[in-house]
Design an enzyme around this catalytic site. Sequence first.
Site, PDB file in Angstrom:
ATOM      1  N   HIS A   1      35.219  48.551  38.633  1.00  0.00           N
ATOM      2  CA  HIS A   1      36.033  47.599  37.874  1.00  0.00           C
ATOM      3  C   HIS A   1      36.690  48.318  36.718  1.00  0.00           C
ATOM      4  O   HIS A   1      36.083  49.179  36.090  1.00  0.00           O
ATOM      5  CB  HIS A   1      35.200  46.412  37.389  1.00  0.00           C
ATOM      6  N   GLN A   2      37.912  47.976  36.470  1.00  0.00           N
ATOM      7  CA  GLN A   2      38.653  48.562  35.360  1.00  0.00           C
ATOM      8  C   GLN A   2      38.762  47.556  34.216  1.00  0.00           C
ATOM      9  O   GLN A   2      39.229  46.448  34.409  1.00  0.00           O
ATOM     10  CB  GLN A   2      40.056  48.975  35.809  1.00  0.00           C
TER      11      GLN A   2
END
Length: 196
Positions: A147-148
């Site tokens: 996840h960013q």
Amino acid sequence: MDEPPAPDGAEVTDAADLPGARDGFERLWTPHRMAYVRGEKPSSDRGEGCPFCAAPQRSDSEGLIVHRGQHCYVVLNLFPYNPGHMLVCPYRHVPLYLDLDDGETAEFTALTKAALRAVQQASDPAGVNIGMNQGEVAGAGVAVHLHQHIVPRWGGDMNFLPIIAQTKALPMLLEDVRQQLVEAWPEPPSSAGPAC
Ligand SMILES: [Zn+2]
């Protein structure tokens, strides 16, 4: 596991019994939605119990989904550093950026840019932190599913990672933030569209 939502006006809710990636903060807010299933722990290689596999299976509102793409989606962080803290995730349960195929990589980047435009339109932050923490040693709270982070920043808020303080006031409810970002989400690019 179904509990009634906190009534409007509730003063302080301790998030200690919620699952997810802890960052050492207590938070002062009045959550009215349970975005992630209680008791889930992201421990399986197959994505069982993974909050980033579970979120897209819920409605946008219940899952805190801001935008759904073909390969990736954007969700609000249940434990935001600031209002508008979004996470760009592949649907596929993979831990590393290098695990993304070409299609996923392209959309991961496109959704990151769209999220930046949305948060700019919605709340005009003074700055933004963008980044991925790969591996628990690097600070990933849910290391098993890439996840960013997209964290809007304003002057006077706290430093991004080396935060020691234990309490953070969040002035907006997650659903309100989500609605704001959905409304601000940019139109898909077209050849005749205006430049952003
Ligand atoms: Zn997952």
